[in-house]
Design an enzyme around this catalytic site. Structure first.
Site, mmCIF file in Angstrom:
data_model
loop_
_atom_site.group_PDB
_atom_site.id
_atom_site.type_symbol
_atom_site.label_atom_id
_atom_site.label_comp_id
_atom_site.label_asym_id
_atom_site.label_seq_id
_atom_site.Cartn_x
_atom_site.Cartn_y
_atom_site.Cartn_z
ATOM 1 N N GLY A 189 -24.081 -22.715 39.248
ATOM 2 C CA GLY A 189 -25.598 -22.391 38.831
ATOM 3 C C GLY A 189 -26.304 -22.149 40.050
ATOM 4 N N LEU B 55 4.218 -27.669 41.070
ATOM 5 C CA LEU B 55 3.018 -28.252 40.745
ATOM 6 C C LEU B 55 2.037 -29.083 39.620
ATOM 7 C CD1 LEU B 55 0.091 -28.996 42.793
ATOM 8 C CD2 LEU B 55 -0.668 -26.750 41.753
ATOM 9 N N HIS C 205 -20.286 -18.236 37.952
ATOM 10 C CA HIS C 205 -19.328 -18.833 36.971
ATOM 11 C C HIS C 205 -18.307 -18.207 37.875
ATOM 12 C CE1 HIS C 205 -21.604 -22.376 35.667
ATOM 13 N NE2 HIS C 205 -22.123 -21.788 34.492
ATOM 14 N N ASP D 274 -18.566 -27.796 41.662
ATOM 15 C CA ASP D 274 -20.460 -27.892 40.671
ATOM 16 C C ASP D 274 -20.741 -26.997 41.783
ATOM 17 O OD1 ASP D 274 -22.780 -29.093 39.775
ATOM 18 O OD2 ASP D 274 -23.337 -30.695 41.633
ATOM 19 N N TRP E 13 -25.262 -21.624 43.184
ATOM 20 C CA TRP E 13 -24.904 -20.687 44.188
ATOM 21 C C TRP E 13 -25.561 -19.061 43.754
ATOM 22 C CZ3 TRP E 13 -22.331 -16.134 43.233
ATOM 23 C CH2 TRP E 13 -21.812 -16.103 44.181
#
Length: 263
Positions: free
Chosen positions: A46, A154, A60, A43, A48
């Site tokens: 936007g 992983l 993004h 989250d 940032w």
């Protein structure tokens, strides 16, 4: 250097500077108390971007580097499962241009990183209603899953067109179909049988859930699976999230006493 750092130092050699904050944090990790499964709500992209007077889509794009570093770090720490919340069912409400950019970034990530996933023995899996995505994206996602399915390292889950309630509904539908086909009784249903119909079937539940950007909610994410998950919140925006933050989250997790409802 403690046993914790020695355990992991070889895998991080050349990736962490001696004497750095990252090394000091790595030194605090207890190899005997590592989480098996970490889930992250990514989250703050936007906000940032807005704080830097940039477009949301630039936030993004910046977040992709955080994805790369977290996946790489999880691999070096020998985690079993990493789940990233990338796009929720509710995210379709966002502006068309932003959604389009997110999907383009997803395709770009797959095209660039698939070779890296293979080289690092990483399995790739999509959680969510993949059929709700564009056909070309579905095709590329399914190809990535198929190419990595035999890998042993992983398990990298990415939640796309995902909602926790939708997952439970889908599991109920699948379970009901099985009950009808098999003629089994509803009384035979238990937690384990239900969990086997979730998107994460066969995987351990998250030990640790991380949410970035300072928000304190779980946003319809892995509602069944996080019943006893430890949660760690950070003010750090997702594009700024790096290995040191992941180390901090794990260190905090290792200090907790998980009682699972007991004393």
């Amino acid at each position: 250097m403690s046993g914790g750092a020695l355990q992991y130092w070889k895998d991080f050699e050349g990736k962490i500077e001696p004497g750095s904050v990252e090394e000091q944090l790595l030194d605090q990790l207890d190899p005997e108390r590592m989480p098996s499964h970490i889930a992250i709500i990514m989250d703050g992209n936007g906000r940032w971007a807005r704080s830097r007077k940039l477009l949301r889509v630039q936030g993004h794009r910046a977040g992709i580097e955080s994805v790369r570093e977290v996946v790489e770090t999880a691999t070096r720490l020998n985690l079993q499962v990493l789940t990233l919340y990338a796009f929720s069912i509710e995210n379709w409400k966002r502006p068309v241009d932003e959604v389009s950019t997110l999907m383009k970034l997803l395709r770009k990530y797959l095209n660039i990183e698939l070779k890296t996933l293979m080289e690092n023995d990483i399995r790739f899996k999509v959680l969510g209603r993949m059929e709700g995505l564009e056909e070309v994206i579905q095709k590329e996602l399914r190809e990535a899953e198929a190419m990595t399915t035999a890998n042993k390292g992983l398990m990298f889950n990415i939640a796309l067109n995902y909602g926790g309630r939708a997952e439970i509904v889908d599991a109920c539908r699948s379970l009901c179909r099985n009950l009808i086909q098999s003629g089994a009784s509803p009384e035979d249903l238990d937690d384990q049988a239900f969990a086997s119909h979730l998107y994460t079937s066969g995987q351990p539940d998250p030990d640790l859930l991380i949410r970035t950007s300072g928000e304190f909610r779980i946003s319809n994410f892995l509602l069944w699976q996080i019943a006893y998950t430890e949660i760690w919140f950070t003010e750090t925006m997702w594009p700024d999230f790096r290995k040191k933050h992941l180390f901090q989250a794990i260190i905090d997790y290792q200090k907790r006493n998980r009682r699972y409802g007991g004393i």
